[in-house]
Every structure is written in C-alpha cells, then in structure tokens.
Write a protein that holds these residues in place. Structure first.
Motif, mmCIF file in Angstrom:
data_model
loop_
_atom_site.group_PDB
_atom_site.id
_atom_site.type_symbol
_atom_site.label_atom_id
_atom_site.label_comp_id
_atom_site.label_asym_id
_atom_site.label_seq_id
_atom_site.Cartn_x
_atom_site.Cartn_y
_atom_site.Cartn_z
ATOM 1 N N GLY A 182 -73.788 48.262 62.072
ATOM 2 C CA GLY A 182 -74.966 48.530 61.264
ATOM 3 C C GLY A 182 -75.909 47.351 61.181
ATOM 4 O O GLY A 182 -76.932 47.424 60.485
ATOM 5 N N TYR A 240 -68.482 49.162 53.824
ATOM 6 C CA TYR A 240 -69.567 49.755 53.051
ATOM 7 C C TYR A 240 -68.998 50.591 51.907
ATOM 8 O O TYR A 240 -67.901 51.146 52.010
ATOM 9 N N HIS A 262 -86.885 57.237 51.478
ATOM 10 C CA HIS A 262 -85.801 56.874 52.389
ATOM 11 C C HIS A 262 -86.440 56.276 53.626
ATOM 12 O O HIS A 262 -87.312 56.886 54.254
ATOM 13 N N PHE A 317 -77.932 50.793 52.694
ATOM 14 C CA PHE A 317 -77.547 51.317 54.005
ATOM 15 C C PHE A 317 -76.020 51.382 54.115
ATOM 16 O O PHE A 317 -75.303 50.567 53.547
ATOM 17 N N GLY A 318 -75.527 52.371 54.880
ATOM 18 C CA GLY A 318 -74.118 52.406 55.258
ATOM 19 C C GLY A 318 -73.183 53.071 54.273
ATOM 20 O O GLY A 318 -71.976 53.160 54.539
ATOM 21 N N ASP A 348 -79.391 48.351 59.444
ATOM 22 C CA ASP A 348 -79.703 48.125 58.034
ATOM 23 C C ASP A 348 -81.120 47.579 57.878
ATOM 24 O O ASP A 348 -81.393 46.442 58.270
ATOM 25 N N HIS A 388 -75.002 56.843 55.006
ATOM 26 C CA HIS A 388 -76.422 56.652 54.704
ATOM 27 C C HIS A 388 -77.052 55.764 55.778
ATOM 28 O O HIS A 388 -76.638 54.626 55.975
ATOM 29 N N SER A 389 -78.065 56.284 56.465
ATOM 30 C CA SER A 389 -78.605 55.618 57.646
ATOM 31 C C SER A 389 -79.841 54.781 57.367
ATOM 32 O O SER A 389 -80.502 54.320 58.298
ATOM 33 N N GLY A 390 -80.175 54.578 56.087
ATOM 34 C CA GLY A 390 -81.347 53.782 55.767
ATOM 35 C C GLY A 390 -81.237 53.196 54.374
ATOM 36 O O GLY A 390 -80.139 53.060 53.824
ATOM 37 N N LEU A 391 -82.389 52.807 53.825
ATOM 38 C CA LEU A 391 -82.470 52.336 52.449
ATOM 39 C C LEU A 391 -83.246 53.339 51.623
ATOM 40 O O LEU A 391 -84.219 53.921 52.098
ATOM 41 N N ARG A 424 -79.288 53.085 64.559
ATOM 42 C CA ARG A 424 -79.790 52.932 63.201
ATOM 43 C C ARG A 424 -79.112 51.723 62.561
ATOM 44 O O ARG A 424 -77.875 51.642 62.524
ATOM 45 N N ASN A 473 -85.695 54.339 57.382
ATOM 46 C CA ASN A 473 -84.792 53.991 58.477
ATOM 47 C C ASN A 473 -85.439 52.967 59.395
ATOM 48 O O ASN A 473 -86.658 52.992 59.612
#
Length: 290
Positions: free
Chosen positions: A48, A115, A269, A174-175, A280, A188-191, A278, A271
């Motif tokens: 990540g 994570y 969200h 992320f993660g 962090d 979770h692939s983003g913030l 993908r 990415n």
C-alpha cells in the motif's frame, strides 16, 4: 519571516523544482539534496506504499517496469532519475526487483504493515449484496475504472507532493479491512475526509479528466490522469465542475463533495494510483503513519 517559515518555503521550492526535470534554486546545494527530499517524502516501501528507487544519471529517461506495469520516472536536481513505484496492498513483504530497460534490475525490499479494521452499517442492503442487475452494472463500471487506472501517458506529472483536495479532517485512513453489515469486503483503497456537501474538491496536480460518471458504489466520480501512470480519483460527489477531456491545473476545482453511492454521510473519498496500484494518499500529503 521566521527561520522556520524560510525553511518551509525552501523545502517546498526544492520539491516543486525537482519533480520533473526543473533546475533547483541557487541555494539548493546548501540544503538537503533534492533527491533526499523526494525520498524522505515518498519512500515508504510497504504494502500500500511507495518505493523511490535511484536509476542513475543516464542521458535519457530510463523505462522501468514493476509487475508488468510501466512506472513513473522523474529527474531530481542532481540529474538522477528516480522511479516512483506504487506497491498495492497485495504486495508481499520481502525482496523485489524493478526491471529497467538496458540496465541491471534494481532490487529493493518491501517491509510489512498492519492495517486496522472498520465496521460499517448500511441501511441500503443492495450496497452490501447487489441484485443481479446491480451486479452487472457494477461489473461494467468496474471495468471502466480499471482501464482508467491502467492508462499511461508519456507526459510527466507537474508535481508529486500534494496538498489535501479538501480542508476537512481525515476520517478513515487507507488500508482498513472493511466489514459492511458484518460482511468483509475489499480493504479501503483511499482516504476519507470530512467534507460537508458542496465543499470544493481541488485537484492536486495538473492533469486530464478521464472519467466523469455516476457509479453504483462510488456515486458521482471524477478521475484525473496526471501522467506516467499517476491517477487520482474522487468519489461520493454531489456535483461536477469538469467534463471528460478537460485539462486541469493544480488547485482547480473539479467537483463538490457529497454523499452519493455507498456512503453513510457527506464526505470525500480520494484515491491515488501509481503503475495501476492503489496506494496510500497520505504519503503524498505528508500524513503517512508507519
């Protein structure tokens, strides 16, 4: 201006000057080397995360690949080429190699990272277990997004150190291992950022808009291609401020935050993808937690 303020300005100018073949300021040699700035900011080689690898001082930009995907290469103020390699969450810890055309492979080590978990209750049950028609829609939309993530333009990004796309606080990192109504789904692939509906969403670097769409899970979504496989995605939006094909500059407003798609309330969200991995986004805004 205080000494701290001057130091901060210097660091930002060095970073801006070195992300794509620009000459460093005259005082750069008195500060930490530009390559060190990029590595200190972005080099977090974990699943990540991102690996920054030195490719030497060849006269032309090296072509490098990781796991069959072309990777982003930039040049620092000392004319060293740096590969900025995205490592997806499935990357195994241990030794890996970057393939470089006409050069020996570059070995590097990926560490481990654990994570946290997140458990979410959704009222809309179809956002947990979609019916066959909704599943077919999701699969079409997924393929469209995968094609956008896999694109590679030779033009390099304007910058690789970002500002946050919205001013809100971070709510979901992320993660995260995510459980919707007790059922595990993809990490979770983003913030996620707290952002009231209508908050301006600003693009973190120059680029070309490749997707403007309303998706089943993501809701209203914008993709921006920044060049050389660096892609950002913004979703759960309320409205769009761009169209497909638009060229945008760093700081431009591309959309407004919302709560469309699979969302429990208004937020953004975000990415970041490198070489179709993908990674962090916190790394790019200096908020990565080891």
């Amino acid at each position: 201006m205080t000494h701290t303020d001057i130091s901060m300005v210097r660091r930002r100018l060095i970073g801006a000057a070195t992300v794509w073949g620009l000459t460093a300021p005259w005082w750069a040699h008195a500060a930490p080397p530009a390559g060190t700035f990029i590595e200190r900011t972005l080099h977090h080689p974990v699943p990540g995360g991102v690996a920054v690898l030195d490719l030497g001082t060849a006269a032309t930009m090296p072509v490098a690949n990781f796991n069959g995907q072309r990777v982003l290469v930039i040049q620092d103020a000392d004319r060293h080429w740096k590969a900025i390699v995205g490592l997806d969450l499935k990357t195994r810890p241990g030794q890996h190699s970057l393939v470089v055309q006409g050069q020996p492979a570059v070995g590097f080590r990926v560490g481990s990272k654990r994570y946290r978990e997140q458990r979410i209750t959704l009222k809309n049950k179809s956002h947990v277990n979609p019916d066959p028609q909704q599943q077919a829609r999701f699969e079409r939309e997924y393929e469209e997004q995968m094609q956008a993530y896999a694109s590679f333009r030779e033009e390099g990004p304007s910058n690789v150190v970002f500002e946050k796309p919205v001013p809100g606080r971070l709510t979901s990192p992320f993660g995260l291992r995510r459980f919707f109504n007790g059922e595990e789904r993809n990490p979770h692939s983003g913030l996620d950022f707290a952002a009231p509906t209508g908050t301006a969403v600003k693009v973190p670097a120059d680029g070309i808009v490749t997707i403007v769409a309303d998706y089943f899970f993501n809701g209203k979504t914008v993709f921006v291609d920044h060049g050389q496989g660096l892609i950002t995605m913004f979703c759960h939006l309320s409205t769009f401020d761009v169209r497909v094909g638009d060229r945008v500059s760093r700081g431009d407003v591309v959309a407004r935050s919302g709560a469309t798609g699979r969302a429990t309330g208004p937020h953004l969200h975000w990415n970041v993808s490198l070489n179709n991995a993908r990674v962090d986004p916190a790394i790019f805004i200096g908020a990565f937690q080891a």
